[in-house]
Design a protein around this motif. Structure first.
Motif, PDB file in Angstrom:
ATOM      1  N   ASN A 108     -17.680 -46.261   3.353  1.00  0.00           N
ATOM      2  CA  ASN A 108     -17.608 -45.434   2.158  1.00  0.00           C
ATOM      3  C   ASN A 108     -16.642 -44.276   2.388  1.00  0.00           C
ATOM      4  N   THR A 109     -16.128 -43.732   1.304  1.00  0.00           N
ATOM      5  CA  THR A 109     -15.137 -42.662   1.402  1.00  0.00           C
ATOM      6  C   THR A 109     -15.690 -41.378   0.817  1.00  0.00           C
ATOM      7  N   SER A 110     -16.052 -40.457   1.698  1.00  0.00           N
ATOM      8  CA  SER A 110     -16.445 -39.112   1.292  1.00  0.00           C
ATOM      9  C   SER A 110     -15.223 -38.205   1.393  1.00  0.00           C
ATOM     10  N   SER A 111     -15.431 -36.947   1.699  1.00  0.00           N
ATOM     11  CA  SER A 111     -14.325 -35.992   1.758  1.00  0.00           C
ATOM     12  C   SER A 111     -14.830 -34.714   2.412  1.00  0.00           C
ATOM     13  N   GLY A 112     -13.897 -33.935   2.947  1.00  0.00           N
ATOM     14  CA  GLY A 112     -14.276 -32.601   3.398  1.00  0.00           C
ATOM     15  C   GLY A 112     -14.867 -31.788   2.265  1.00  0.00           C
ATOM     16  N   ALA A 113     -14.432 -32.063   1.030  1.00  0.00           N
ATOM     17  CA  ALA A 113     -14.997 -31.383  -0.136  1.00  0.00           C
ATOM     18  C   ALA A 113     -16.476 -31.705  -0.299  1.00  0.00           C
ATOM     19  N   GLY A 114     -16.879 -32.914   0.076  1.00  0.00           N
ATOM     20  CA  GLY A 114     -18.284 -33.291   0.001  1.00  0.00           C
ATOM     21  C   GLY A 114     -19.113 -32.714   1.124  1.00  0.00           C
ATOM     22  N   LEU A 115     -18.475 -32.382   2.242  1.00  0.00           N
ATOM     23  CA  LEU A 115     -19.189 -31.834   3.392  1.00  0.00           C
ATOM     24  C   LEU A 115     -19.268 -30.313   3.341  1.00  0.00           C
ATOM     25  N   LEU A 116     -18.242 -29.663   2.789  1.00  0.00           N
ATOM     26  CA  LEU A 116     -18.177 -28.199   2.782  1.00  0.00           C
ATOM     27  C   LEU A 116     -18.089 -27.592   1.391  1.00  0.00           C
ATOM     28  N   GLY A 117     -17.706 -28.393   0.382  1.00  0.00           N
ATOM     29  CA  GLY A 117     -17.409 -27.860  -0.938  1.00  0.00           C
ATOM     30  C   GLY A 117     -15.946 -27.503  -1.051  1.00  0.00           C
ATOM     31  N   SER A 118     -15.432 -27.449  -2.278  1.00  0.00           N
ATOM     32  CA  SER A 118     -14.027 -27.124  -2.514  1.00  0.00           C
ATOM     33  C   SER A 118     -13.901 -26.427  -3.858  1.00  0.00           C
ATOM     34  N   VAL A 119     -13.352 -25.232  -3.842  1.00  0.00           N
ATOM     35  CA  VAL A 119     -13.216 -24.445  -5.068  1.00  0.00           C
ATOM     36  C   VAL A 119     -12.388 -25.214  -6.090  1.00  0.00           C
ATOM     37  N   GLY A 120     -12.874 -25.264  -7.317  1.00  0.00           N
ATOM     38  CA  GLY A 120     -12.184 -25.975  -8.392  1.00  0.00           C
ATOM     39  C   GLY A 120     -12.485 -27.456  -8.426  1.00  0.00           C
ATOM     40  N   GLN A 121     -13.380 -27.909  -7.546  1.00  0.00           N
ATOM     41  CA  GLN A 121     -13.711 -29.337  -7.467  1.00  0.00           C
ATOM     42  C   GLN A 121     -15.223 -29.547  -7.411  1.00  0.00           C
ATOM     43  N   GLY A 122     -15.947 -28.895  -8.303  1.00  0.00           N
ATOM     44  CA  GLY A 122     -17.400 -29.040  -8.300  1.00  0.00           C
ATOM     45  C   GLY A 122     -17.838 -30.467  -8.550  1.00  0.00           C
ATOM     46  N   ASN A 123     -17.159 -31.160  -9.482  1.00  0.00           N
ATOM     47  CA  ASN A 123     -17.513 -32.551  -9.781  1.00  0.00           C
ATOM     48  C   ASN A 123     -17.194 -33.463  -8.599  1.00  0.00           C
ATOM     49  N   TYR A 124     -16.004 -33.295  -8.041  1.00  0.00           N
ATOM     50  CA  TYR A 124     -15.568 -34.123  -6.909  1.00  0.00           C
ATOM     51  C   TYR A 124     -16.424 -33.848  -5.669  1.00  0.00           C
ATOM     52  N   SER A 125     -16.705 -32.570  -5.386  1.00  0.00           N
ATOM     53  CA  SER A 125     -17.509 -32.221  -4.225  1.00  0.00           C
ATOM     54  C   SER A 125     -18.920 -32.790  -4.336  1.00  0.00           C
ATOM     55  N   ALA A 126     -19.505 -32.694  -5.534  1.00  0.00           N
ATOM     56  CA  ALA A 126     -20.851 -33.232  -5.737  1.00  0.00           C
ATOM     57  C   ALA A 126     -20.878 -34.746  -5.553  1.00  0.00           C
ATOM     58  N   ALA A 127     -19.859 -35.438  -6.081  1.00  0.00           N
ATOM     59  CA  ALA A 127     -19.787 -36.892  -5.935  1.00  0.00           C
ATOM     60  C   ALA A 127     -19.635 -37.287  -4.473  1.00  0.00           C
ATOM     61  N   LYS A 128     -18.761 -36.590  -3.752  1.00  0.00           N
ATOM     62  CA  LYS A 128     -18.505 -36.938  -2.361  1.00  0.00           C
ATOM     63  C   LYS A 128     -19.699 -36.598  -1.461  1.00  0.00           C
TER      64      LYS A 128
END
Length: 306
Positions: A158-178
């Motif tokens: 599966n493909t997560s992201s650093g945004a899913g592990l730490l969060g990313s400003v301006g990417q609440g939807n993407y971070s939550a999905a990841k």
């Protein structure tokens, strides 16, 4: 086309979102290691809008031109029909399915107060639902195989992201999905291990359509060799290994991959704890939390706040 190691010779691999970027790099890398590849891509723009067709077929042509075997799949893997047909395409074309790489996704970046409900739903749908449904139908096939006495050496990446592990400003939807993809990975690994299925996740950093402004292309002077740390091809060797029989025993793990670096991510672990054996009052709870925080390490910063 096939490398001397032929790590995936005879295996059948389905890669979603494989028309460009990381997915394309994964598909080509699997084919180079001897796998037959189902190349899925819906052919949409960066934000999920319709942008013509053909990227999956172009990757298939690349693989075949190099001597490999591949077929294209243009279904929407965030629908039950599209996900089921992805598995069916592998079985109809090559007689089996050994590895699923969930990679498809797009961005609709906004700060939370500017994020429309449609932008939330679209990103959650393609990333999180687009992981769940292919995994569901592939896992059902593998469970049936195991119950019939044909226990597979099945793999899911599966493909997560650093945004899913730490969060990313301006990417609440993407971070939550990841972040949800990490949870899904852990549950699937626990549930499907008895059927010969190993499930892991990666959090890659690479230059794709989604990150080309963040990671511009490395420029080299004429005649100079430069290691392009953000090339998507750097991530694929780990994905190929995780998709092979060689990774026996590795499941329920998350790996960061960037350039020449691979990191095992350790996730949430209990830190400093206090237990009084009775109910706290609010003031006591606050004093205790302050002491616990003083004894703990600082959190890593959210992307975009550095």
């Amino acid at each position: 086309m096939t490398s001397p190691t032929a790590l995936c010779a005879g295996r059948v691999v389905a890669v979603t979102g494989a028309g460009r970027g990381l997915g394309r790099a994964h598909a080509l890398a699997f084919a180079a290691e001897g796998a037959n590849v189902v190349v899925n891509d819906l052919g949409v723009g960066l934000d999920g809008s319709k942008a013509g067709s053909g990227p999956a077929q172009r990757v298939v042509q690349e693989i075949r031109a190099a001597g490999g075997e591949a077929v294209a799949h243009g279904g929407d893997i965030a629908t039950a029909d599209g996900a089921a047909s992805l598995v069916a395409t592998a079985l109809d074309s090559f007689g089996r399915l050994d590895t699923l790489v969930n990679n498809a996704g797009f961005l609709r970046d906004r700060t939370l107060v500017n994020l429309d409900e449609d932008d939330w739903d679209a990103v959650i749908r393609v990333h999180l639902k687009g992981h769940f449904l292919p995994l569901k139908y592939a896992a059902a096939h593998w469970r049936a195989e195991a119950k019939a006495g044909r226990v597979p050496e099945a793999r899911v990446i599966n493909t997560s992201s650093g945004a899913g592990l730490l969060g990313s400003v301006g990417q609440g939807n993407y971070s939550a999905a990841k972040a949800g993809i990490v949870g899904l990975t852990l549950v699937a690994a626990a549930e499907m291990g008895r059927y010969g299925v190993q499930v892991n996740a990666i959090a890659p950093a690479a230059r794709t359509r989604m990150t080309e402004e963040t990671f511009p292309e490395t420029m080299a002077a004429p005649g100079e060799g430069v290691f392009d740390a953000m090339a998507p091809e750097n991530v694929s060797p780990l994905v190929v290994w995780l998709g092979s029989a060689a990774c026996a025993g590795v499941t329920g793990r998350v790996f960061e991959a960037e350039g020449g670096r691979i990191t095992v991510m350790e996730g949430w672990r209990p830190g400093p704890t206090a237990d009084r054996g009775a109910r706290w009052n609010p003031a006591e709870a606050g004093e205790t939390v302050a002491e616990l925080l003083a004894a703990s390490g600082p959190p890593r910063p959210v992307y975009g706040t550095r």
